[in-house]
Design a protein around this motif. Structure first.
Motif, PDB file in Angstrom:
ATOM      1  N   TYR A 367      71.660 -36.697  29.046  1.00 26.75           N
ATOM      2  CA  TYR A 367      70.658 -35.993  28.251  1.00 26.75           C
ATOM      3  C   TYR A 367      71.155 -35.808  26.824  1.00 26.75           C
ATOM      4  N   ILE A 368      70.207 -35.544  25.947  1.00 27.88           N
ATOM      5  CA  ILE A 368      70.521 -35.271  24.539  1.00 27.88           C
ATOM      6  C   ILE A 368      70.209 -33.813  24.268  1.00 27.88           C
ATOM      7  N   TYR A 369      71.160 -33.155  23.605  1.00 30.41           N
ATOM      8  CA  TYR A 369      70.981 -31.755  23.226  1.00 30.41           C
ATOM      9  C   TYR A 369      71.028 -31.651  21.705  1.00 30.41           C
ATOM     10  N   VAL A 370      69.960 -31.066  21.136  1.00 30.13           N
ATOM     11  CA  VAL A 370      69.907 -30.812  19.694  1.00 30.13           C
ATOM     12  C   VAL A 370      69.829 -29.300  19.500  1.00 30.13           C
ATOM     13  N   PRO A 371      70.850 -28.678  18.915  1.00 29.09           N
ATOM     14  CA  PRO A 371      70.851 -27.219  18.777  1.00 29.09           C
ATOM     15  C   PRO A 371      69.853 -26.728  17.734  1.00 29.09           C
ATOM     16  N   ALA A 372      69.563 -25.447  17.773  1.00 28.36           N
ATOM     17  CA  ALA A 372      68.677 -24.834  16.789  1.00 28.36           C
ATOM     18  C   ALA A 372      69.320 -24.868  15.400  1.00 28.36           C
ATOM     19  N   PRO A 373      68.500 -25.056  14.386  1.00 33.73           N
ATOM     20  CA  PRO A 373      67.097 -25.439  14.430  1.00 33.73           C
ATOM     21  C   PRO A 373      66.963 -26.964  14.551  1.00 33.73           C
ATOM     22  N   TRP A 374      66.494 -27.430  15.677  1.00 30.95           N
ATOM     23  CA  TRP A 374      66.485 -28.873  15.953  1.00 30.95           C
ATOM     24  C   TRP A 374      65.625 -29.649  14.972  1.00 30.95           C
ATOM     25  N   TRP A 375      64.598 -29.007  14.411  1.00 29.11           N
ATOM     26  CA  TRP A 375      63.679 -29.705  13.492  1.00 29.11           C
ATOM     27  C   TRP A 375      64.350 -29.997  12.142  1.00 29.11           C
ATOM     28  N   LEU A 376      65.523 -29.407  11.912  1.00 28.30           N
ATOM     29  CA  LEU A 376      66.340 -29.753  10.732  1.00 28.30           C
ATOM     30  C   LEU A 376      67.578 -30.484  11.246  1.00 28.30           C
ATOM     31  N   THR A 377      67.364 -31.580  11.940  1.00 29.14           N
ATOM     32  CA  THR A 377      68.423 -32.225  12.712  1.00 29.14           C
ATOM     33  C   THR A 377      69.592 -32.678  11.852  1.00 29.14           C
ATOM     34  N   GLU A 378      70.738 -32.016  12.039  1.00 31.53           N
ATOM     35  CA  GLU A 378      71.981 -32.421  11.392  1.00 31.53           C
ATOM     36  C   GLU A 378      73.023 -32.874  12.415  1.00 31.53           C
ATOM     37  N   TYR A 379      72.812 -32.454  13.642  1.00 39.31           N
ATOM     38  CA  TYR A 379      73.818 -32.691  14.679  1.00 39.31           C
ATOM     39  C   TYR A 379      73.150 -32.739  16.042  1.00 39.31           C
ATOM     40  N   PHE A 380      73.586 -33.668  16.884  1.00 36.30           N
ATOM     41  CA  PHE A 380      73.147 -33.660  18.273  1.00 36.30           C
ATOM     42  C   PHE A 380      74.218 -34.291  19.150  1.00 36.30           C
ATOM     43  N   GLU A 381      74.096 -34.050  20.436  1.00 33.69           N
ATOM     44  CA  GLU A 381      75.065 -34.578  21.402  1.00 33.69           C
ATOM     45  C   GLU A 381      74.356 -35.376  22.481  1.00 33.69           C
ATOM     46  N   ALA A 382      74.955 -36.461  22.860  1.00 28.96           N
ATOM     47  CA  ALA A 382      74.541 -37.177  24.075  1.00 28.96           C
ATOM     48  C   ALA A 382      75.544 -36.779  25.157  1.00 28.96           C
ATOM     49  N   ARG A 383      75.059 -36.149  26.215  1.00 24.02           N
ATOM     50  CA  ARG A 383      75.938 -35.608  27.248  1.00 24.02           C
ATOM     51  C   ARG A 383      75.712 -36.317  28.574  1.00 24.02           C
ATOM     52  N   PHE A 384      76.816 -36.490  29.332  1.00 19.97           N
ATOM     53  CA  PHE A 384      76.752 -37.242  30.577  1.00 19.97           C
ATOM     54  C   PHE A 384      77.496 -36.498  31.695  1.00 19.97           C
ATOM     55  N   GLU A 385      77.232 -36.923  32.916  1.00 24.76           N
ATOM     56  CA  GLU A 385      77.915 -36.338  34.069  1.00 24.76           C
ATOM     57  C   GLU A 385      79.431 -36.406  33.891  1.00 24.76           C
ATOM     58  N   ASP A 386      79.901 -37.545  33.444  1.00 21.94           N
ATOM     59  CA  ASP A 386      81.310 -37.719  33.095  1.00 21.94           C
ATOM     60  C   ASP A 386      81.461 -37.321  31.628  1.00 21.94           C
ATOM     61  N   SER A 387      81.994 -36.146  31.389  1.00 20.91           N
ATOM     62  CA  SER A 387      82.037 -35.604  30.024  1.00 20.91           C
ATOM     63  C   SER A 387      82.833 -36.470  29.057  1.00 20.91           C
ATOM     64  N   ARG A 388      83.669 -37.351  29.591  1.00 19.76           N
ATOM     65  CA  ARG A 388      84.447 -38.219  28.713  1.00 19.76           C
ATOM     66  C   ARG A 388      83.558 -39.222  27.987  1.00 19.76           C
ATOM     67  N   ARG A 389      82.356 -39.437  28.508  1.00 21.67           N
ATOM     68  CA  ARG A 389      81.417 -40.357  27.868  1.00 21.67           C
ATOM     69  C   ARG A 389      80.563 -39.675  26.803  1.00 21.67           C
ATOM     70  N   SER A 390      80.601 -38.354  26.757  1.00 25.66           N
ATOM     71  CA  SER A 390      79.743 -37.623  25.818  1.00 25.66           C
ATOM     72  C   SER A 390      80.112 -37.962  24.380  1.00 25.66           C
ATOM     73  N   LYS A 391      79.105 -37.929  23.517  1.00 32.93           N
ATOM     74  CA  LYS A 391      79.310 -38.309  22.123  1.00 32.93           C
ATOM     75  C   LYS A 391      78.557 -37.354  21.203  1.00 32.93           C
ATOM     76  N   LYS A 392      79.181 -37.033  20.071  1.00 30.46           N
ATOM     77  CA  LYS A 392      78.576 -36.150  19.082  1.00 30.46           C
ATOM     78  C   LYS A 392      78.165 -36.958  17.849  1.00 30.46           C
ATOM     79  N   TYR A 393      77.013 -36.622  17.305  1.00 34.78           N
ATOM     80  CA  TYR A 393      76.471 -37.332  16.143  1.00 34.78           C
ATOM     81  C   TYR A 393      76.227 -36.323  15.013  1.00 34.78           C
ATOM     82  N   TYR A 394      76.604 -36.688  13.801  1.00 36.41           N
ATOM     83  CA  TYR A 394      76.434 -35.812  12.642  1.00 36.41           C
ATOM     84  C   TYR A 394      75.670 -36.550  11.540  1.00 36.41           C
TER      85      TYR A 394
END
Length: 446
Positions: A367-394
Motif C-alpha cells: 500500500y501507499i501512505y501519504v501523510p497529512a496534508p496529502w493534497w500538498l504531496t511532498e512525501y509518501f511511502e510504498a509499504r509492504f509486508e516485508d518492510s525491507r522492501r518499503s520505499k520512501k519518496y520525497y
C-alpha cells in the motif's frame, strides 16, 4: 563608482524586463546582471522557462543595459557576488519586497516599483510568448495567485475584476496590476486568459462569458457543481478552440503525479481501495452560509481527484452520509463512498469536524501512505509486508502550489493543446457529477 547588481531569469525578454534594468542602471555607474541557471530556477520553484541559459544571457546583452553579466547558480550566491564585485546597491523588483532585506548587511537594498503603464500590446509584441492574464475575483486565493504567477515564466497578471469596484481598485493598487476593471466585459478586453477565483455559483457564468469572448480559462475548483454545466463549458471551449482547465493544484504537483504513477505501475499490486480525507475547521464565511456551501462543494474535489486518478471513471455506485447539525444551513462533514467493479473509494470532507488528512492507497501486494496534508504531496511511502522492501519518496511542493496549475495552463496554450493528462476534461466532468450526486442524495444526520 557606484556598482549596482540585479538578478533574474529574463526569459522571453519583454518591455517589463527592459524597464527594470533601466531603473537599476539609473541607480549607479556600473550595472551587473545575474542570470539564473536552469538548475537554480528549478530549485527555487521557477516553472515553464522557455529559453536556454545562453538565449537568456543574450537577451540581457542585447538590451545594451548591462555593463557586466554573471551567472547565478545556487542559493546564497548573492552574498558572495556582492562582496566579490564590491557592489554598492542590490536592486530587485518590488514584488520581492522584504525578501532580500538580509542583504542590507552587505550593501544598500533597493526594491524597484513594478513597471506600471506598460502597454499590453507592447508586452505582447516584445515577446509573443507572454500570456496576459486577468483575474475574476479579489479574495485571498486571487492574491496568492498573483504571488505565485511570478514563478511561472511567460505570464503576466495584468487585470482584476470583482463585484465590488472599490475592492477591485484596492486589489490592483496593492498588487500593482495595470487594470482595475469595474465591469467583467472590460476585463475580457484587456487579456488573453482569465483565472476565475470567485464563489462557486459564479464560475459557470464567468467561465462561459470568457470562452465566448475567445479567451482561455483557468477556473478554480469545483468548476461547477453540476455535470451538465461542466460538460457544456468543455464543449464550448473545444468549439471555440481555447484552453479550459480546472485549477486543482494537487493534480499538477510533482509529488502527487509520481504517487499516482507508482500506484498505477503495479508495484503495490492491483489497487483495491482509496481512502482520502480533507478537513479544516471553519467558524464563519460563505462556506457555512451560502446555498452552495458545505464541505462537499468546498473540499470534495481533492479526495475525489485521488479516486479518479487511481481508480478511473467507471464507478458503479455512490452513497453519501452527511452531518448537518441542527440550525446549520449546510452539511459540515460528509463521507462519500464509491464502488467500482473491483475496488472501493472513500472521500471524507469536513468544515466543522477535524480528522487526519491522509491518503491510503491499498493494493494486493502493498500500500501507499501519504501523510497529512496529502493534497500538498511532498512525501509518501510504498509499504509492504516485508518492510525491507518499503520505499520512501520525497518531492518538492513549492509555495501555495498554484504555480503548478498555472504552468500547465500556460504550457497547454503555448503547445496549442486542449487536454492535459494531468487532469483531463473527462475527469473534471466526472468529479462534477460525483459532487452533484453526493449533494443531492446524501443521507443526512444531525
Amino acid at each position: 563608482m557606484t556598482r549596482v547588481i540585479t538578478y533574474g531569469t529574463f526569459d522571453l525578454f519583454h518591455e517589463g524586463h527592459r524597464r527594470l534594468l533601466e531603473r537599476a542602471k539609473a541607480l549607479g555607474d556600473h550595472l551587473i546582471v545575474g542570470v539564473t541557471t536552469d538548475n537554480y530556477d528549478d530549485s527555487r520553484g521557477k516553472l515553464n522557462v522557455a529559453q536556454s541559459l545562453m538565449e537568456r544571457i543574450r537577451n540581457v546583452v542585447d538590451s545594451g543595459l548591462a555593463d557586466e553579466v554573471i551567472i547565478e547558480e545556487y542559493e546564497g550566491q548573492k552574498v558572495q557576488d556582492i562582496q566579490q564585485h564590491d557592489v554598492d546597491i542590490f536592486a530587485i523588483g518590488s514584488d520581492w519586497l522584504g525578501k532580500f532585506d538580509y542583504l542590507n548587511d552587505y550593501c544598500r537594498v533597493v526594491y524597484l516599483d513594478r513597471t506600471k503603464g506598460v502597454s499590453s500590446t507592447q508586452l505582447r509584441n516584445e515577446s509573443a510568448g507572454v500570456l496576459r492574464i486577468g483575474i475574476a475575483g479579489a479574495g485571498r486565493i486571487a492574491a496568492r495567485f498573483v504571488a505565485e504567477a511570478r514563478f511561472v515564466s511567460g505570464v503576466n497578471v495584468e487585470a482584476v475584476y470583482s463585484r465590488t469596484y472599490e475592492r477591485t481598485r484596492e486589489f490592483a493598487r496593492r498588487l500593482e496590476l495595470e487594470w482595475a476593471n469595474e465591469h467583467y466585459d472590460d476585463l475580457l478586453g484587456h487579456v488573453d486568459a482569465v483565472y476565475v477565483a470567485t464563489p462557486h455559483d459564479t464560475h459557470y457564468d464567468y467561465t462561459k462569458r470568457a470562452i465566448q469572448a475567445g479567451l482561455h480559462v483557468l477556473c478554480e475548483k469545483p468548476m461547477t457543481l453540476s455535470k451538465a454545466q461542466t460538460s457544456e463549458l468543455f464543449e464550448l471551449a473545444a468549439a471555440r478552440g481555447v484552453v479550459l482547465l480546472e485549477a486543482v493544484k494537487t493534480a499538477f504537483s510533482p509529488g502527487f503525479q509520481r504517487m499516482v504513477a507508482v500506484a498505477r505501475s503495479g508495484s503495490i499490486g492491483q489497487v483495491r481501495s482509496v481512502d482520502a480525507t480533507f478537513t479544516k475547521l471553519v467558524t464563519q464565511g460563505r462556506e457555512l452560509t451560502d446555498a452552495d456551501g458545505g464541505s462537499i462543494s468546498e473540499l470534495a474535489t481533492y479526495p475525489l481527484l485521488a479516486a479518479v486518478k487511481l481508480l478511473g471513471l467507471g464507478y458503479t455506485d455512490l452513497r453519501t452520509v452527511s452531518l448537518r447539525p441542527a440550525g446549520s444551513p449546510v452539511e459540515v462533514f460528509s463521507r462519500i463512498d464509491l464502488t467500482y467493479p473491483h475496488a472501493v473509494a472513500s472521500a471524507r470532507t469536513g468544515l466543522g469536524v477535524k480528522a487526519e488528512g491522509d491518503l491510503v492507497v491499498a493494493g494486493t501486494a502493498g500500500y501507499i501512505y501519504v501523510p497529512a496534508p496529502w493534497w500538498l504531496t511532498e512525501y509518501f511511502e510504498a509499504r509492504f509486508e516485508d518492510s525491507r522492501r518499503s520505499k520512501k519518496y520525497y518531492y518538492k511542493f513549492d509555495g501555495d502550489g498554484l504555480r503548478y496549475e498555472l504552468a500547465e495552463f500556460a504550457s497547454m496554450i503555448r503547445r496549442d493543446t486542449r487536454e492535459s493528462f494531468k487532469l483531463r476534461p473527462a475527469e473534471s466532468i466526472a468529479m462534477a457529477d460525483m459532487i452533484e450526486r453526493a449533494r443531492a442524495s446524501a443521507t443526512v444526520i444531525s
